[in-house]
Design an enzyme around this catalytic site. Sequence first.
Site, mmCIF file in Angstrom:
data_model
loop_
_atom_site.group_PDB
_atom_site.id
_atom_site.type_symbol
_atom_site.label_atom_id
_atom_site.label_comp_id
_atom_site.label_asym_id
_atom_site.label_seq_id
_atom_site.Cartn_x
_atom_site.Cartn_y
_atom_site.Cartn_z
ATOM 1 N N ALA A 65 -12.317 41.038 54.852
ATOM 2 C CA ALA A 65 -11.712 41.205 53.535
ATOM 3 C C ALA A 65 -12.232 40.088 52.629
ATOM 4 O O ALA A 65 -12.623 39.016 53.109
ATOM 5 C CB ALA A 65 -10.198 41.148 53.658
ATOM 6 N N GLU A 133 -9.024 35.886 61.378
ATOM 7 C CA GLU A 133 -7.974 35.700 60.368
ATOM 8 C C GLU A 133 -7.156 34.430 60.574
ATOM 9 O O GLU A 133 -6.830 33.731 59.618
ATOM 10 C CB GLU A 133 -7.032 36.918 60.354
HETATM 11 N N1 DAK Z 1 -15.031 37.087 51.546
HETATM 12 C C1 DAK Z 1 -15.620 36.715 50.387
HETATM 13 N N2 DAK Z 1 -16.890 36.301 50.314
HETATM 14 C C2 DAK Z 1 -17.599 36.239 51.456
HETATM 15 C C3 DAK Z 1 -17.038 36.612 52.711
HETATM 16 C C4 DAK Z 1 -15.686 37.060 52.724
HETATM 17 N N3 DAK Z 1 -15.073 37.500 53.830
HETATM 18 N N4 DAK Z 1 -17.983 36.433 53.650
HETATM 19 C C5 DAK Z 1 -19.077 35.992 53.023
HETATM 20 N N5 DAK Z 1 -18.859 35.863 51.705
HETATM 21 C C6 DAK Z 1 -19.787 35.396 50.666
HETATM 22 C C7 DAK Z 1 -19.973 33.903 50.758
HETATM 23 O O1 DAK Z 1 -18.935 33.224 50.083
HETATM 24 C C8 DAK Z 1 -21.327 33.754 50.047
HETATM 25 O O2 DAK Z 1 -21.126 33.825 48.658
HETATM 26 P P1 DAK Z 1 -22.005 32.910 47.647
HETATM 27 O O3 DAK Z 1 -21.742 31.513 48.078
HETATM 28 O O4 DAK Z 1 -23.427 33.339 47.869
HETATM 29 O O5 DAK Z 1 -21.465 33.268 46.312
HETATM 30 C C9 DAK Z 1 -22.071 35.031 50.473
HETATM 31 O O6 DAK Z 1 -21.070 35.945 50.903
HETATM 32 C C10 DAK Z 1 -23.004 34.781 51.638
HETATM 33 O O7 DAK Z 1 -22.262 34.145 52.657
HETATM 34 P P2 DAK Z 1 -22.864 32.966 53.530
HETATM 35 O O8 DAK Z 1 -23.771 32.107 52.710
HETATM 36 O O9 DAK Z 1 -21.714 32.316 54.206
HETATM 37 O O10 DAK Z 1 -23.767 33.828 54.531
HETATM 38 P P3 DAK Z 1 -24.197 33.495 56.028
HETATM 39 O O11 DAK Z 1 -25.107 34.594 56.405
HETATM 40 O O12 DAK Z 1 -24.663 32.073 56.133
HETATM 41 O O13 DAK Z 1 -22.843 33.583 56.873
HETATM 42 C C11 DAK Z 1 -20.801 34.682 57.628
HETATM 43 C C12 DAK Z 1 -22.245 34.843 57.082
HETATM 44 C C13 DAK Z 1 -20.228 36.102 57.732
HETATM 45 C C14 DAK Z 1 -20.819 34.050 59.032
HETATM 46 C C15 DAK Z 1 -19.976 33.791 56.687
HETATM 47 O O14 DAK Z 1 -20.152 34.251 55.343
HETATM 48 C C16 DAK Z 1 -18.512 33.819 56.999
HETATM 49 O O15 DAK Z 1 -18.019 33.133 57.900
HETATM 50 N N6 DAK Z 1 -17.735 34.598 56.200
HETATM 51 C C17 DAK Z 1 -16.299 34.683 56.323
HETATM 52 C C18 DAK Z 1 -15.934 35.447 57.584
HETATM 53 C C19 DAK Z 1 -14.446 35.591 57.731
HETATM 54 O O16 DAK Z 1 -13.703 34.633 57.894
HETATM 55 N N7 DAK Z 1 -14.019 36.835 57.702
HETATM 56 C C20 DAK Z 1 -12.638 37.205 57.865
HETATM 57 C C21 DAK Z 1 -12.054 37.404 56.533
HETATM 58 S S1 DAK Z 1 -10.314 37.581 56.677
HETATM 59 C C22 DAK Z 1 -4.518 41.416 54.892
HETATM 60 C C23 DAK Z 1 -5.541 42.266 54.618
HETATM 61 C C24 DAK Z 1 -6.729 42.103 55.219
HETATM 62 C C25 DAK Z 1 -6.933 41.072 56.091
HETATM 63 C C26 DAK Z 1 -5.901 40.236 56.377
HETATM 64 C C27 DAK Z 1 -4.687 40.395 55.787
HETATM 65 N N8 DAK Z 1 -3.308 41.541 54.235
HETATM 66 C C28 DAK Z 1 -3.358 41.921 52.840
HETATM 67 C C29 DAK Z 1 -2.087 41.087 54.814
HETATM 68 C C30 DAK Z 1 -8.220 40.817 56.593
HETATM 69 C C31 DAK Z 1 -8.647 39.553 56.597
HETATM 70 C C32 DAK Z 1 -10.022 39.211 56.783
HETATM 71 O O17 DAK Z 1 -10.896 40.027 56.944
#
Ligand code: DAK
Length: 259
Positions: A65, A133
Site C-alpha cells: 500500500a 506491515e
Molecule cells: N509506498 C509508497 N512509495 C513507495 C513504496 C510504498 N509501499 N514502496 C516504494 N515506494 C517508492 C519509494 O518511496 C521511492 O520513491 P522516490 O523516492 O523515488 O520518490 C520509489 O518507490 C522507489 O523506491 P526505492 O528507491 O525504495 O526502490 P528500491 O528498488 O531500492 O527498493 C523496495 C524497493 C520495495 C524494497 C522499497 O521501496 C521498500 O522497502 N518499499 C516499502 C515496502 C513496504 O514496507 N511495503 C509494505 C507497505 S505497508 C491497511 C491497508 C493496507 C495495508 C495496511 C493497512 N489499512 C487501511 C488498515 C497494507 C500495508 C502495506 O502494504
Amino acid sequence: MNEQSVRFEVEDQVAWITLNRPNARNAINRSMLSELGACLAMLMGRSDVRVAIVRGEGKAFAAGADIAEMKELSPLEAEAFARLGQRVFTALERLPVPTIALIHGYALGGGLELAMACDIRIAEESAMLGQPEVTLGIVPGFGGSVRLPRLIGQGRALELLLTGDKISADTALSYGLVTHVAQAGRLNETGMQIANRLKALPKTALASVKRSVYDGSELEVGAAQSLEATLFGLAFSTPDQTEGMAAFLEKRAPDFSRR
Ligand code: DAK
C-alpha cells in the site's frame, strides 16, 4: 490527463491487468484500487475472457500500500481504505475466470495481499515476498492476515506476519505461497503456458471449481460438501459435460472453445 495507474488489455481471450505506477514500485493507493475495481467490472462484462493475469510494470509487482498516502489517513479513512481494498481484492478472488499473479521484484504488504487474491502465483527467481506491515507500526489491511494462514498454515504465516521478514521465491515455493518459480526473464512465458492450458478448459467447470473452493472454505465441512454436490449436479446441465465425456469415450480431444 493523468496516466492510468492500472492498464487493462484483452488479447486472445486473456485479460492483462497491469499495475502502472512503476516509479513508486506500484504502491497501491486509493485511486489505483478504484481503477482496479473498474477493470474487474469491465472484465465481468467480457464473455470472451477465459483467464486474467495480474502483473506490475517496472521493477516490482507491487511494494505494498502507498505509505505516503497512508501516512496522512485518519483512523476512519484508514478503515475505509482497508474496506475498499478488501472489497476489490475479494471481487478479484471471486471472478469466475482463473487468475494468475506474475510476481517479479517485490510483492510486499498490500502487493502480496493482491497476489494472494489470485488463484495461481508465479514468482520470478529473484522476487522477494513478505508482509512487513508491523515494521511500519500497522497490521495488514487487505486480507493478508486472513489469506496467508489459509495458504501456508498458521505457524509459517505468524512468523512472516510477526517478523515482517521478506522471503525468496524459492522459500515461497517451499511454503506453497507460489506454485512456480520462473527463470529470470521468463515470467510472462511461464504465465502464458499456464494461461493457455486454462483457456482450453471449460469455463463453467473452472468457475464452479473456484466457487467450491472459495465459498466452501467459509463453510463447515457438511455444508461445503453439499455445495460441491450442487455444483457437481449443475455441471450435468452444461454442454461442456456432454462434450467432455463424449470426447473421452470417442477417444478424441474435447473442444470447449465455442462454449
Ligand atoms: N509506498 C509508497 N512509495 C513507495 C513504496 C510504498 N509501499 N514502496 C516504494 N515506494 C517508492 C519509494 O518511496 C521511492 O520513491 P522516490 O523516492 O523515488 O520518490 C520509489 O518507490 C522507489 O523506491 P526505492 O528507491 O525504495 O526502490 P528500491 O528498488 O531500492 O527498493 C523496495 C524497493 C520495495 C524494497 C522499497 O521501496 C521498500 O522497502 N518499499 C516499502 C515496502 C513496504 O514496507 N511495503 C509494505 C507497505 S505497508 C491497511 C491497508 C493496507 C495495508 C495496511 C493497512 N489499512 C487501511 C488498515 C497494507 C500495508 C502495506 O502494504
